[in-house]
Design a protein around this motif. Structure first.
Motif, PDB file in Angstrom:
ATOM      1  N   SER A 278       4.075  -8.956   9.884  1.00  0.00           N
ATOM      2  CA  SER A 278       3.095  -9.664   9.062  1.00  0.00           C
ATOM      3  C   SER A 278       2.294  -8.677   8.207  1.00  0.00           C
ATOM      4  O   SER A 278       2.030  -7.542   8.604  1.00  0.00           O
ATOM      5  CB  SER A 278       2.156 -10.478   9.950  1.00  0.00           C
ATOM      6  N   LYS A 279       1.907  -9.140   7.010  1.00  0.00           N
ATOM      7  CA  LYS A 279       1.114  -8.353   6.063  1.00  0.00           C
ATOM      8  C   LYS A 279      -0.216  -9.053   5.822  1.00  0.00           C
ATOM      9  O   LYS A 279      -0.260 -10.277   5.660  1.00  0.00           O
ATOM     10  CB  LYS A 279       1.864  -8.183   4.741  1.00  0.00           C
ATOM     11  N   LEU A 280      -1.281  -8.271   5.800  1.00  0.00           N
ATOM     12  CA  LEU A 280      -2.619  -8.811   5.579  1.00  0.00           C
ATOM     13  C   LEU A 280      -3.041  -8.518   4.143  1.00  0.00           C
ATOM     14  O   LEU A 280      -3.023  -7.366   3.705  1.00  0.00           O
ATOM     15  CB  LEU A 280      -3.617  -8.194   6.562  1.00  0.00           C
ATOM     16  N   GLN A 281      -3.397  -9.587   3.410  1.00  0.00           N
ATOM     17  CA  GLN A 281      -3.829  -9.455   2.017  1.00  0.00           C
ATOM     18  C   GLN A 281      -5.345  -9.296   1.984  1.00  0.00           C
ATOM     19  O   GLN A 281      -6.078 -10.175   2.443  1.00  0.00           O
ATOM     20  CB  GLN A 281      -3.419 -10.697   1.216  1.00  0.00           C
ATOM     21  N   THR A 282      -5.816  -8.163   1.490  1.00  0.00           N
ATOM     22  CA  THR A 282      -7.243  -7.887   1.351  1.00  0.00           C
ATOM     23  C   THR A 282      -7.544  -7.479  -0.087  1.00  0.00           C
ATOM     24  O   THR A 282      -6.637  -7.148  -0.861  1.00  0.00           O
ATOM     25  CB  THR A 282      -7.681  -6.767   2.307  1.00  0.00           C
ATOM     26  N   GLU A 283      -8.837  -7.533  -0.438  1.00  0.00           N
ATOM     27  CA  GLU A 283      -9.230  -7.098  -1.774  1.00  0.00           C
ATOM     28  C   GLU A 283      -9.052  -5.597  -1.950  1.00  0.00           C
ATOM     29  O   GLU A 283      -8.939  -5.100  -3.073  1.00  0.00           O
ATOM     30  CB  GLU A 283     -10.697  -7.482  -2.019  1.00  0.00           C
ATOM     31  N   GLY A 285      -6.454  -4.017  -0.699  1.00  0.00           N
ATOM     32  CA  GLY A 285      -5.024  -3.755  -0.775  1.00  0.00           C
ATOM     33  C   GLY A 285      -4.278  -4.448   0.357  1.00  0.00           C
ATOM     34  O   GLY A 285      -4.867  -5.124   1.212  1.00  0.00           O
ATOM     35  N   VAL A 286      -2.977  -4.277   0.353  1.00  0.00           N
ATOM     36  CA  VAL A 286      -2.128  -4.880   1.384  1.00  0.00           C
ATOM     37  C   VAL A 286      -2.106  -3.969   2.607  1.00  0.00           C
ATOM     38  O   VAL A 286      -1.958  -2.744   2.485  1.00  0.00           O
ATOM     39  CB  VAL A 286      -0.697  -5.092   0.854  1.00  0.00           C
ATOM     40  N   ALA A 287      -2.230  -4.581   3.796  1.00  0.00           N
ATOM     41  CA  ALA A 287      -2.228  -3.818   5.053  1.00  0.00           C
ATOM     42  C   ALA A 287      -0.990  -4.181   5.862  1.00  0.00           C
ATOM     43  O   ALA A 287      -0.598  -5.355   5.930  1.00  0.00           O
ATOM     44  CB  ALA A 287      -3.486  -4.112   5.866  1.00  0.00           C
ATOM     45  N   PHE A 288      -0.392  -3.158   6.475  1.00  0.00           N
ATOM     46  CA  PHE A 288       0.819  -3.322   7.275  1.00  0.00           C
ATOM     47  C   PHE A 288       0.514  -2.998   8.736  1.00  0.00           C
ATOM     48  O   PHE A 288      -0.336  -2.155   9.026  1.00  0.00           O
ATOM     49  CB  PHE A 288       1.941  -2.403   6.769  1.00  0.00           C
ATOM     50  N   CYS A 289       1.248  -3.667   9.620  1.00  0.00           N
ATOM     51  CA  CYS A 289       1.081  -3.421  11.059  1.00  0.00           C
ATOM     52  C   CYS A 289       1.809  -2.141  11.449  1.00  0.00           C
ATOM     53  O   CYS A 289       2.993  -1.965  11.149  1.00  0.00           O
ATOM     54  CB  CYS A 289       1.609  -4.608  11.865  1.00  0.00           C
ATOM     55  N   GLN A 290       1.121  -1.243  12.135  1.00  0.00           N
ATOM     56  CA  GLN A 290       1.696   0.020  12.575  1.00  0.00           C
ATOM     57  C   GLN A 290       2.002   0.043  14.066  1.00  0.00           C
ATOM     58  O   GLN A 290       2.939   0.702  14.514  1.00  0.00           O
ATOM     59  CB  GLN A 290       0.734   1.178  12.248  1.00  0.00           C
ATOM     60  N   LYS A 326      -2.861 -17.792   3.870  1.00  0.00           N
ATOM     61  CA  LYS A 326      -1.996 -18.924   3.573  1.00  0.00           C
ATOM     62  C   LYS A 326      -2.595 -19.830   2.492  1.00  0.00           C
ATOM     63  O   LYS A 326      -1.848 -20.458   1.721  1.00  0.00           O
ATOM     64  CB  LYS A 326      -1.735 -19.731   4.847  1.00  0.00           C
ATOM     65  N   ILE A 327      -3.914 -19.898   2.436  1.00  0.00           N
ATOM     66  CA  ILE A 327      -4.574 -20.718   1.410  1.00  0.00           C
ATOM     67  C   ILE A 327      -5.039 -19.854   0.239  1.00  0.00           C
ATOM     68  O   ILE A 327      -5.984 -20.206  -0.475  1.00  0.00           O
ATOM     69  CB  ILE A 327      -5.746 -21.506   2.021  1.00  0.00           C
ATOM     70  N   ASN A 328      -4.360 -18.692   0.078  1.00  0.00           N
ATOM     71  CA  ASN A 328      -4.604 -17.779  -1.058  1.00  0.00           C
ATOM     72  C   ASN A 328      -6.032 -17.244  -1.084  1.00  0.00           C
ATOM     73  O   ASN A 328      -6.643 -17.103  -2.156  1.00  0.00           O
ATOM     74  CB  ASN A 328      -4.290 -18.483  -2.379  1.00  0.00           C
ATOM     75  N   LYS A 329      -6.582 -16.952   0.070  1.00  0.00           N
ATOM     76  CA  LYS A 329      -7.880 -16.311   0.164  1.00  0.00           C
ATOM     77  C   LYS A 329      -7.704 -14.932   0.761  1.00  0.00           C
ATOM     78  O   LYS A 329      -6.967 -14.755   1.727  1.00  0.00           O
ATOM     79  CB  LYS A 329      -8.839 -17.127   1.035  1.00  0.00           C
ATOM     80  N   LYS A 330      -8.388 -13.962   0.178  1.00  0.00           N
ATOM     81  CA  LYS A 330      -8.318 -12.586   0.651  1.00  0.00           C
ATOM     82  C   LYS A 330      -9.644 -12.182   1.272  1.00  0.00           C
ATOM     83  O   LYS A 330     -10.718 -12.531   0.753  1.00  0.00           O
ATOM     84  CB  LYS A 330      -7.989 -11.625  -0.496  1.00  0.00           C
ATOM     85  N   VAL A 331      -9.556 -11.448   2.366  1.00  0.00           N
ATOM     86  CA  VAL A 331     -10.771 -10.899   2.970  1.00  0.00           C
ATOM     87  C   VAL A 331     -11.180  -9.647   2.199  1.00  0.00           C
ATOM     88  O   VAL A 331     -10.375  -9.046   1.470  1.00  0.00           O
ATOM     89  CB  VAL A 331     -10.534 -10.571   4.456  1.00  0.00           C
ATOM     90  N   THR A 332     -12.418  -9.273   2.359  1.00  0.00           N
ATOM     91  CA  THR A 332     -12.918  -8.112   1.604  1.00  0.00           C
ATOM     92  C   THR A 332     -12.195  -6.845   2.018  1.00  0.00           C
ATOM     93  O   THR A 332     -11.636  -6.127   1.183  1.00  0.00           O
ATOM     94  CB  THR A 332     -14.432  -7.959   1.829  1.00  0.00           C
ATOM     95  N   SER A 333     -12.190  -6.531   3.304  1.00  0.00           N
ATOM     96  CA  SER A 333     -11.509  -5.337   3.816  1.00  0.00           C
ATOM     97  C   SER A 333     -11.326  -5.490   5.315  1.00  0.00           C
ATOM     98  O   SER A 333     -11.897  -6.382   5.957  1.00  0.00           O
ATOM     99  CB  SER A 333     -12.316  -4.066   3.507  1.00  0.00           C
ATOM    100  N   LEU A 334     -10.531  -4.600   5.877  1.00  0.00           N
ATOM    101  CA  LEU A 334     -10.305  -4.618   7.321  1.00  0.00           C
ATOM    102  C   LEU A 334     -11.445  -3.978   8.092  1.00  0.00           C
ATOM    103  O   LEU A 334     -11.577  -4.202   9.297  1.00  0.00           O
ATOM    104  CB  LEU A 334      -9.001  -3.888   7.660  1.00  0.00           C
ATOM    105  N   GLU A 335     -12.267  -3.181   7.398  1.00  0.00           N
ATOM    106  CA  GLU A 335     -13.332  -2.474   8.101  1.00  0.00           C
ATOM    107  C   GLU A 335     -14.326  -3.426   8.752  1.00  0.00           C
ATOM    108  O   GLU A 335     -14.944  -3.111   9.766  1.00  0.00           O
ATOM    109  CB  GLU A 335     -14.068  -1.537   7.150  1.00  0.00           C
ATOM    110  N   GLY A 336     -14.480  -4.621   8.181  1.00  0.00           N
ATOM    111  CA  GLY A 336     -15.409  -5.573   8.758  1.00  0.00           C
ATOM    112  C   GLY A 336     -14.895  -6.246  10.011  1.00  0.00           C
ATOM    113  O   GLY A 336     -15.667  -6.877  10.744  1.00  0.00           O
TER     114      GLY A 336
END
Length: 390
Positions: A278-283, A285-290, A326-336
């Motif tokens: 799975s890929k996480l869409q954020t403002e 950038g795109v994040a990948f599972c490691q 899925k509803i085309n919303k992006k979170v600000t960043s993963l740091e939060g």
């Protein structure tokens, strides 16, 4: 666990029953079945089941009918029917549990062709049987030399004599079909007995010969495991094991049977776990599972542009971000969403007094370095003082 004859003697040395795990009386027996109905009497009017389970060399077991109504118990040595002559084996199970074992192995109770037990083995039968067993290592060595001389691509792994010494069965493993007609002629001429060749798989070879696994225990296939289920590399992938053939393979050269033991638990834990693809869409950038830890329910993600920095997220947080994507919303960043993990230092080992540990030399000794610096300063001051006084 061994029987009373295998226990330690008075001088502290193991006595040993000289049977190499074939005494049939207790836990040192291969594939022992515990008769939990032995202390229970049959209902009135019911006759005892007339079939018994007999074990021969290593893990070979067969069922025989007690037509003579002999009083048999576990551990008795009996003479049984064979294709020609008779064989000698050991009783491993009697009573109603034999019916359960026959049902598991799909052997019909009312089969009229079921071989029968002739008698309890006499001392002469046992002497001939033991004499044949003593000849097996030398004949196995000689047969391997004959096979090598004929340049046959096969491995003779075990030899089993019939109880009366008239026939020997040679167990072998091979990758392809082997033409052993000349081998049979040469061995029959050298040993003056009837020869039977029987091909077995690599797992069956490990079951017959036994051994110690990487876990330090006896092989499961030679102690209690009776059915060989297929093991695939998917079992290792679900458990996040490194696909290293040297570590995943057992003594038989195939994947270890124990890879299936905990597979169901991992599959249950993965039912509501996000996919590692799975890929996480954020403002940002795109994040990948490691990395993922199934039982801690943690996943580590990193941005595409910054793969070195990993961010630890809980499973529920990842599912929440995926629902927003899925509803085309992006979170600000993963740091939060990062979960702070506090690691506490634990002593791996302590002696009785509680002072020393195994990692005591890992940390640098800062105090001694400071003492050396202080000693140098003191020496320089003393030199200056003596120079002024001089």
């Amino acid at each position: 666990m061994g029987c009373s004859s295998c226990s330690t003697g008075k001088d502290g040395q193991p006595r040993g029953c000289k049977n190499n795990g074939t005494c049939g009386t207790d836990g040192c027996n291969k594939l022992t079945v515990f008769d939990w109905l032995s202390n229970m009497s049959l209902p009135n009017g019911q006759k005892p089941f007339d079939c018994v389970e007999v074990r021969f060399k290593n893990s070979r077991k067969e069922f025989f009918r007690n037509t003579e109504n002999l009083s048999l118990s576990i551990g008795d040595i009996v003479a049984t029917q064979a294709k020609s002559g008779h064989d000698v084996g050991m009783i491993t199970l009697t009573g109603e549990l034999v019916k359960v074992q026959m049902k598991r192995k799909k052997v019909a109770f009312d089969n009229k062709d079921l071989p029968k037990i002739y008698r309890k083995a006499s001392q002469r039968d046992i002497d001939i049987w033991q004499k044949c067993r003593d000849k097996e290592p030398e004949i196995q060595k000689r047969s391997r030399e004959i096979a090598i001389a004929l340049k046959l691509e096969m491995k003779l792994s075990d030899v089993e004599f019939q109880g009366d010494g008239s026939k020997a069965t040679f167990y072998y493993t091979a990758e392809d079909r082997v033409d052993f007609r000349q081998l049979i002629k040469d061995m029959a001429k050298a040993f003056s007995i009837r020869i039977e060749m029987r091909q077995i798989g690599y797992r069956q070879e490990a079951q017959r010969l036994g051994g110690i696994g990487s876990c330090g225990r006896e092989l499961c296939c030679s102690t209690w495991l009776t059915d060989f289920r297929s093991v695939s590399t998917a079992s290792a992938r679900y458990q996040q094991l490194a696909l290293n053939p040297q570590k995943l393979a057992g003594q038989c050269g195939k994947l270890k049977c124990c890879l299936n033991y905990e597979l169901d638990m991992y599959l249950d834990a993965l039912k509501d776990f996000p996919s590692q693809d799975s890929k996480l869409q954020t403002e940002k950038g795109v994040a990948f599972c490691q990395k993922a830890d199934i039982f801690k329910e943690m996943l580590w993600f990193s941005y595409k542009d910054d793969p070195a920095n990993w961010h630890a997220l809980h499973k529920d947080q990842v599912l929440e971000i995926l629902e927003l994507n899925k509803i085309n919303k992006k979170v600000t960043s993963l740091e939060g969403y990062v979960v702070e993990t506090i690691s506490e230092e634990k002593l791996v080992f302590e002696n009785v007094v509680g002072q020393d540990s195994l990692n005591r030399f890992d940390k640098p000794k800062k105090k001694k370095r400071n003492n050396k610096r202080n000693n140098k300063k003191r020496r320089s001051k003393n030199h200056k003082a003596t120079a002024k006084n001089g």
